[in-house]
Motif scaffolding. Structure first.
Motif, PDB file in Angstrom:
ATOM      1  N   PRO A   1      -2.304  10.886 -14.175  1.00 58.25           N
ATOM      2  CA  PRO A   1      -3.356   9.856 -14.268  1.00 58.25           C
ATOM      3  C   PRO A   1      -2.749   8.458 -14.331  1.00 58.25           C
ATOM      4  O   PRO A   1      -1.839   8.206 -15.122  1.00 58.25           O
ATOM      5  CB  PRO A   1      -4.071  10.204 -15.573  1.00 58.25           C
ATOM      6  N   THR A   2      -3.236   7.566 -13.495  1.00 56.50           N
ATOM      7  CA  THR A   2      -2.653   6.223 -13.446  1.00 56.50           C
ATOM      8  C   THR A   2      -3.709   5.135 -13.559  1.00 56.50           C
ATOM      9  O   THR A   2      -3.492   4.008 -13.140  1.00 56.50           O
ATOM     10  CB  THR A   2      -1.875   6.022 -12.135  1.00 56.50           C
ATOM     11  N   THR A   3      -4.862   5.467 -14.111  1.00 56.02           N
ATOM     12  CA  THR A   3      -5.898   4.456 -14.289  1.00 56.02           C
ATOM     13  C   THR A   3      -5.357   3.314 -15.139  1.00 56.02           C
ATOM     14  O   THR A   3      -4.823   3.528 -16.224  1.00 56.02           O
ATOM     15  CB  THR A   3      -7.138   5.063 -14.978  1.00 56.02           C
ATOM     16  N   SER A   4      -5.482   2.110 -14.631  1.00 58.31           N
ATOM     17  CA  SER A   4      -5.012   0.896 -15.317  1.00 58.31           C
ATOM     18  C   SER A   4      -3.489   0.841 -15.439  1.00 58.31           C
ATOM     19  O   SER A   4      -2.957   0.015 -16.173  1.00 58.31           O
ATOM     20  CB  SER A   4      -5.640   0.772 -16.718  1.00 58.31           C
ATOM     21  N   TRP A   5      -2.783   1.727 -14.729  1.00 59.32           N
ATOM     22  CA  TRP A   5      -1.332   1.687 -14.751  1.00 59.32           C
ATOM     23  C   TRP A   5      -0.841   0.782 -13.621  1.00 59.32           C
ATOM     24  O   TRP A   5      -1.602   0.396 -12.740  1.00 59.32           O
ATOM     25  CB  TRP A   5      -0.763   3.100 -14.587  1.00 59.32           C
ATOM     26  N   PRO A   6       0.436   0.476 -13.587  1.00 61.26           N
ATOM     27  CA  PRO A   6       0.986  -0.375 -12.522  1.00 61.26           C
ATOM     28  C   PRO A   6       0.849   0.264 -11.141  1.00 61.26           C
ATOM     29  O   PRO A   6       0.460   1.417 -11.010  1.00 61.26           O
ATOM     30  CB  PRO A   6       2.458  -0.508 -12.912  1.00 61.26           C
ATOM     31  N   SER A   7       1.173  -0.485 -10.113  1.00 55.61           N
ATOM     32  CA  SER A   7       1.055  -0.012  -8.740  1.00 55.61           C
ATOM     33  C   SER A   7       2.097   1.071  -8.437  1.00 55.61           C
ATOM     34  O   SER A   7       3.021   1.294  -9.215  1.00 55.61           O
ATOM     35  CB  SER A   7       1.240  -1.178  -7.778  1.00 55.61           C
ATOM     36  N   CYS A   8       1.944   1.719  -7.269  1.00 56.31           N
ATOM     37  CA  CYS A   8       2.805   2.841  -6.870  1.00 56.31           C
ATOM     38  C   CYS A   8       4.291   2.530  -7.019  1.00 56.31           C
ATOM     39  O   CYS A   8       5.069   3.346  -7.515  1.00 56.31           O
ATOM     40  CB  CYS A   8       2.527   3.222  -5.417  1.00 56.31           C
ATOM     41  N   ASP A   9       4.698   1.359  -6.518  1.00 56.08           N
ATOM     42  CA  ASP A   9       6.122   1.040  -6.497  1.00 56.08           C
ATOM     43  C   ASP A   9       6.697   0.699  -7.867  1.00 56.08           C
ATOM     44  O   ASP A   9       7.890   0.414  -7.980  1.00 56.08           O
ATOM     45  CB  ASP A   9       6.420  -0.079  -5.497  1.00 56.08           C
ATOM     46  N   SER A  10       5.871   0.754  -8.899  1.00 58.28           N
ATOM     47  CA  SER A  10       6.406   0.613 -10.256  1.00 58.28           C
ATOM     48  C   SER A  10       7.199   1.852 -10.629  1.00 58.28           C
ATOM     49  O   SER A  10       8.187   1.780 -11.355  1.00 58.28           O
ATOM     50  CB  SER A  10       5.270   0.411 -11.269  1.00 58.28           C
ATOM     51  N   CYS A  11       6.765   3.008 -10.103  1.00 62.04           N
ATOM     52  CA  CYS A  11       7.439   4.268 -10.382  1.00 62.04           C
ATOM     53  C   CYS A  11       8.181   4.812  -9.165  1.00 62.04           C
ATOM     54  O   CYS A  11       9.291   5.327  -9.285  1.00 62.04           O
ATOM     55  CB  CYS A  11       6.424   5.320 -10.848  1.00 62.04           C
ATOM     56  N   HIS A  12       7.553   4.711  -7.997  1.00 63.74           N
ATOM     57  CA  HIS A  12       8.162   5.237  -6.769  1.00 63.74           C
ATOM     58  C   HIS A  12       9.072   4.166  -6.183  1.00 63.74           C
ATOM     59  O   HIS A  12       8.610   3.187  -5.592  1.00 63.74           O
ATOM     60  CB  HIS A  12       7.077   5.638  -5.768  1.00 63.74           C
ATOM     61  N   LYS A  13      10.375   4.361  -6.354  1.00 65.98           N
ATOM     62  CA  LYS A  13      11.340   3.345  -5.935  1.00 65.98           C
ATOM     63  C   LYS A  13      11.898   3.591  -4.534  1.00 65.98           C
ATOM     64  O   LYS A  13      12.530   2.703  -3.957  1.00 65.98           O
ATOM     65  CB  LYS A  13      12.503   3.296  -6.935  1.00 65.98           C
ATOM     66  N   SER A  14      11.651   4.787  -3.997  1.00 68.37           N
ATOM     67  CA  SER A  14      12.157   5.091  -2.662  1.00 68.37           C
ATOM     68  C   SER A  14      11.075   4.859  -1.618  1.00 68.37           C
ATOM     69  O   SER A  14       9.892   5.130  -1.861  1.00 68.37           O
ATOM     70  CB  SER A  14      12.620   6.555  -2.594  1.00 68.37           C
ATOM     71  N   THR A  15      11.455   4.353  -0.467  1.00 64.70           N
ATOM     72  CA  THR A  15      10.508   4.162   0.634  1.00 64.70           C
ATOM     73  C   THR A  15      10.600   5.321   1.623  1.00 64.70           C
ATOM     74  O   THR A  15       9.976   5.282   2.683  1.00 64.70           O
ATOM     75  CB  THR A  15      10.806   2.843   1.374  1.00 64.70           C
ATOM     76  N   ILE A  16      11.366   6.354   1.255  1.00 57.32           N
ATOM     77  CA  ILE A  16      11.539   7.515   2.118  1.00 57.32           C
ATOM     78  C   ILE A  16      10.885   8.749   1.514  1.00 57.32           C
ATOM     79  O   ILE A  16      10.333   9.583   2.214  1.00 57.32           O
ATOM     80  CB  ILE A  16      13.041   7.782   2.355  1.00 57.32           C
ATOM     81  N   SER A  17      10.948   8.878   0.179  1.00 54.75           N
ATOM     82  CA  SER A  17      10.445  10.077  -0.484  1.00 54.75           C
ATOM     83  C   SER A  17       9.761   9.719  -1.793  1.00 54.75           C
ATOM     84  O   SER A  17      10.093   8.721  -2.427  1.00 54.75           O
ATOM     85  CB  SER A  17      11.597  11.043  -0.744  1.00 54.75           C
ATOM     86  N   PHE A  18       8.799  10.573  -2.166  1.00 55.72           N
ATOM     87  CA  PHE A  18       8.116  10.377  -3.452  1.00 55.72           C
ATOM     88  C   PHE A  18       8.863  11.089  -4.585  1.00 55.72           C
ATOM     89  O   PHE A  18       8.473  11.010  -5.742  1.00 55.72           O
ATOM     90  CB  PHE A  18       6.679  10.924  -3.386  1.00 55.72           C
ATOM     91  N   ALA A  19       9.921  11.825  -4.231  1.00 60.92           N
ATOM     92  CA  ALA A  19      10.700  12.538  -5.247  1.00 60.92           C
ATOM     93  C   ALA A  19      11.516  11.558  -6.091  1.00 60.92           C
ATOM     94  O   ALA A  19      11.685  10.396  -5.727  1.00 60.92           O
ATOM     95  CB  ALA A  19      11.631  13.542  -4.565  1.00 60.92           C
ATOM     96  N   ASN A  20      12.009  12.076  -7.230  1.00 63.59           N
ATOM     97  CA  ASN A  20      12.870  11.284  -8.125  1.00 63.59           C
ATOM     98  C   ASN A  20      12.193   9.998  -8.599  1.00 63.59           C
ATOM     99  O   ASN A  20      12.785   8.926  -8.638  1.00 63.59           O
ATOM    100  CB  ASN A  20      14.199  10.941  -7.444  1.00 63.59           C
ATOM    101  N   THR A  21      10.939  10.130  -8.934  1.00 64.32           N
ATOM    102  CA  THR A  21      10.184   8.994  -9.442  1.00 64.32           C
ATOM    103  C   THR A  21      10.690   8.583 -10.815  1.00 64.32           C
ATOM    104  O   THR A  21      10.893   9.427 -11.683  1.00 64.32           O
ATOM    105  CB  THR A  21       8.687   9.366  -9.545  1.00 64.32           C
ATOM    106  N   VAL A  22      10.907   7.293 -11.011  1.00 62.04           N
ATOM    107  CA  VAL A  22      11.411   6.805 -12.304  1.00 62.04           C
ATOM    108  C   VAL A  22      10.226   6.403 -13.174  1.00 62.04           C
ATOM    109  O   VAL A  22      10.019   5.240 -13.494  1.00 62.04           O
ATOM    110  CB  VAL A  22      12.398   5.626 -12.113  1.00 62.04           C
TER     111      VAL A  22
END
Length: 323
Positions: free
Chosen positions: A84-105
């Motif tokens: 759940p990400t309601t009111s959380w930061p945008s995607c790239d706050s956690c997803h740092k790779s532009t190739i894969s959604f894996a290894n999200t920080v």
């Protein structure tokens, strides 16, 4: 038939000229749901057989605008079991790779409210509590202080009933008794000796367990616990071969150094037995007084038979002092 024409494999297409044909008229062109871009087709589309697998170039994409395309229509969006990400930061706050959604920080980018771990760590959205987990109703971060590993949890033993340690410390749920542990059959529970809830070190064994007189070597054998060193005073010279238990001399359970030598009325009883330890230069452990060889009276086989030192002499306290 003109179908199944192998155009790209037989014709050299100039890079950047795709739209010459792919204009929606001559060949399939950019759809209305296509990502808004002015880049030429082959900037992202590297295959000439499928549109799928395009490696989108995220250069110049404004941070925080990911969902403009990643909405589930234009590009892959948030899946149904996403955290759940309601009111959380945008995607790239956690997803740092532009190739894969894996290894999200995730934990480095999002401040997770204390006590709310199981909102995601429920076994569905993210790894949850396994069946072999210690039985507890406490929230995860009561014990788990790291956001990168489950290991190193600092379990709070508050409220644990004394004497019930082995309920969890059984070698499965939590670390149990090692194979070379001191024998504890019919002995008290773990917390009788282990007073710390953080470490098994510094166990106060002798203060909490009654050890039978003369049984020290059962544990103090050099394997389970510290044993007799190689330069220990030789017992043969004290007792003429009779066995002596550790606690005959070692009266403290906190230190080996506070021993009081028990000669057990041996009276030397053999050429040089007293001076075997009490001669200058002997390297046996202990707090014995040492004398030079020239000190010995002529003709005496040993100190106690010299006619000076007790028990066969008149000087000093028996087995305690020379003078």
């Amino acid at each position: 038939s003109f179908a199944n024409t192998r155009l790209h494999s037989s014709v050299m297409v100039t890079p950047g000229s795709c739209t010459t044909c792919h204009n929606g008229s001559m060949a399939t062109g950019k759809t209305v749901t296509h990502v808004q871009t002015s880049a030429v087709c082959d900037t992202c589309h590297k295959s000439t057989t499928t549109w799928l697998g395009a490696a989108f170039n995220h250069t110049a994409v404004v941070p925080g605008t990911c969902a403009t395309c990643h909405n589930g229509t234009t590009a892959m969006g948030k899946i149904v079991n996403h955290i759940p990400t309601t009111s959380w930061p945008s995607c790239d706050s956690c997803h740092k790779s532009t190739i894969s959604f894996a290894n999200t920080v995730l934990h480095r980018a999002v401040i997770v409210a204390p006590g709310s771990c199981s909102t995601c760590h429920n076994g569905s959205m993210a790894t949850g509590k396994p069946v072999s987990h210690v039985q507890t109703s406490a929230v995860c971060d009561t014990c788990h202080k790291s956001t990168t590993t489950w290991l190193g949890a600092v379990f709070s033993h508050v409220g644990i009933v004394p004497g019930t340690c082995a309920t969890c410390h059984n070698g499965t749920t939590a670390l149990g008794k090692t194979s070379n542990h001191i024998p504890t059959t019919s002995w008290p529970s773990c917390d009788s000796c282990h007073k710390s809830t953080i470490s098994f070190a510094n166990t106060v064994l002798h203060r909490s367990v009654t050890v039978s007189v003369g049984s020290c070597a059962t544990c103090h054998n050099g394997s389970m616990a510290t044993g007799k060193p190689a330069n220990h005073v030789p017992l043969l010279q004290l007792l003429n071969g009779t066995t002596m238990a550790c606690d005959a001399c070692h009266l403290s359970t906190a230190s080996w150094l506070s021993e009081k030598m028990n000669h057990n009325n041996s009276q030397g009883n053999g050429s040089g037995w007293c001076k075997g330890c009490h001669v200058s230069g002997a390297n046996y452990l202990g707090n014995m007084t040492q004398m030079s060889m020239s000190h010995r009276s002529a003709g005496a086989t040993d100190c106690s038979q010299s006619g000076c030192h007790r028990p066969l002499g008149s000087k000093g306290s028996t087995y305690v002092k020379w003078n």
